[in-house]
Write a protein that holds these residues in place. Structure first.
Motif, short mmCIF file in Angstrom:
data_model
loop_
_atom_site.label_atom_id
_atom_site.label_comp_id
_atom_site.label_asym_id
_atom_site.label_seq_id
_atom_site.Cartn_x
_atom_site.Cartn_y
_atom_site.Cartn_z
N ALA A 1 0.84 -1.18 0.00
CA ALA A 1 0.00 0.00 0.00
C ALA A 1 0.89 1.24 0.00
O ALA A 1 1.95 1.24 0.60
N SER A 2 0.43 2.26 -0.70
CA SER A 2 1.18 3.51 -0.66
C SER A 2 1.07 4.10 0.74
O SER A 2 0.04 4.01 1.39
N LYS A 3 2.15 4.69 1.19
CA LYS A 3 2.22 5.18 2.57
C LYS A 3 1.63 6.59 2.64
O LYS A 3 2.33 7.59 2.65
N ILE A 4 0.30 6.61 2.69
CA ILE A 4 -0.43 7.86 2.89
C ILE A 4 -1.17 7.74 4.20
O ILE A 4 -1.40 6.63 4.71
N SER A 5 -1.56 8.87 4.77
CA SER A 5 -2.15 8.85 6.11
C SER A 5 -3.37 7.95 6.19
O SER A 5 -3.56 7.24 7.18
N GLY A 6 -4.22 7.94 5.15
CA GLY A 6 -5.40 7.08 5.18
C GLY A 6 -5.05 5.61 5.25
O GLY A 6 -5.64 4.85 6.02
N SER A 7 -4.08 5.20 4.45
CA SER A 7 -3.65 3.80 4.46
C SER A 7 -2.99 3.42 5.78
O SER A 7 -3.25 2.35 6.32
N VAL A 8 -2.16 4.31 6.28
CA VAL A 8 -1.49 4.05 7.56
C VAL A 8 -2.54 3.95 8.67
O VAL A 8 -2.47 3.08 9.53
N GLY A 9 -3.54 4.83 8.61
CA GLY A 9 -4.60 4.79 9.61
C GLY A 9 -5.40 3.50 9.57
O GLY A 9 -5.79 2.97 10.59
N MET A 10 -5.63 2.99 8.36
CA MET A 10 -6.42 1.76 8.22
C MET A 10 -5.59 0.50 8.49
O MET A 10 -6.08 -0.45 9.09
N LEU A 11 -4.36 0.50 8.03
CA LEU A 11 -3.55 -0.71 8.12
C LEU A 11 -2.66 -0.76 9.35
O LEU A 11 -2.21 -1.83 9.75
N GLY A 12 -2.39 0.40 9.93
CA GLY A 12 -1.52 0.46 11.10
C GLY A 12 -0.09 0.77 10.72
O GLY A 12 0.39 0.34 9.67
N ALA A 13 0.57 1.51 11.57
CA ALA A 13 1.95 1.93 11.30
C ALA A 13 2.90 0.74 11.20
O ALA A 13 3.95 0.83 10.58
#
Length: 73
Positions: A1-13
């Motif tokens: 996944a591209s490291k954008i805030s939405g993806s990080v928020g959904m997938l976890g840091a």
């Protein structure tokens, strides 16, 4: 996944499958790593399976309905 805030928020840091936006070489490296490193591939599968319930259609639908209901109240 591209490291954008939405993806990080959904997938976890701690999700191991991130690459920087627009970095096609990093994406290609992740794909190659999945092909060559069974342990890494397994960890990504485990991380995705653990998060799958967060993206279930029924959960998403119920969340949208609750939001609309809250906004209408």
């Amino acid at each position: 996944a591209s490291k954008i805030s939405g993806s990080v928020g959904m997938l976890g840091a701690d999700y191991e499958g991130f690459f920087e936006v627009g970095d096609d070489k990093a994406l290609a490296a992740l794909i190659r790593r999945c092909q060559r490193d069974a342990g890494f591939h397994w960890r990504l599968q485990q991380q995705c399976q653990a998060r799958a319930p967060l993206f279930a259609v029924t959960r998403e639908r119920d969340a949208v309905r609750a939001l609309v209901s809250d906004l209408a109240a």
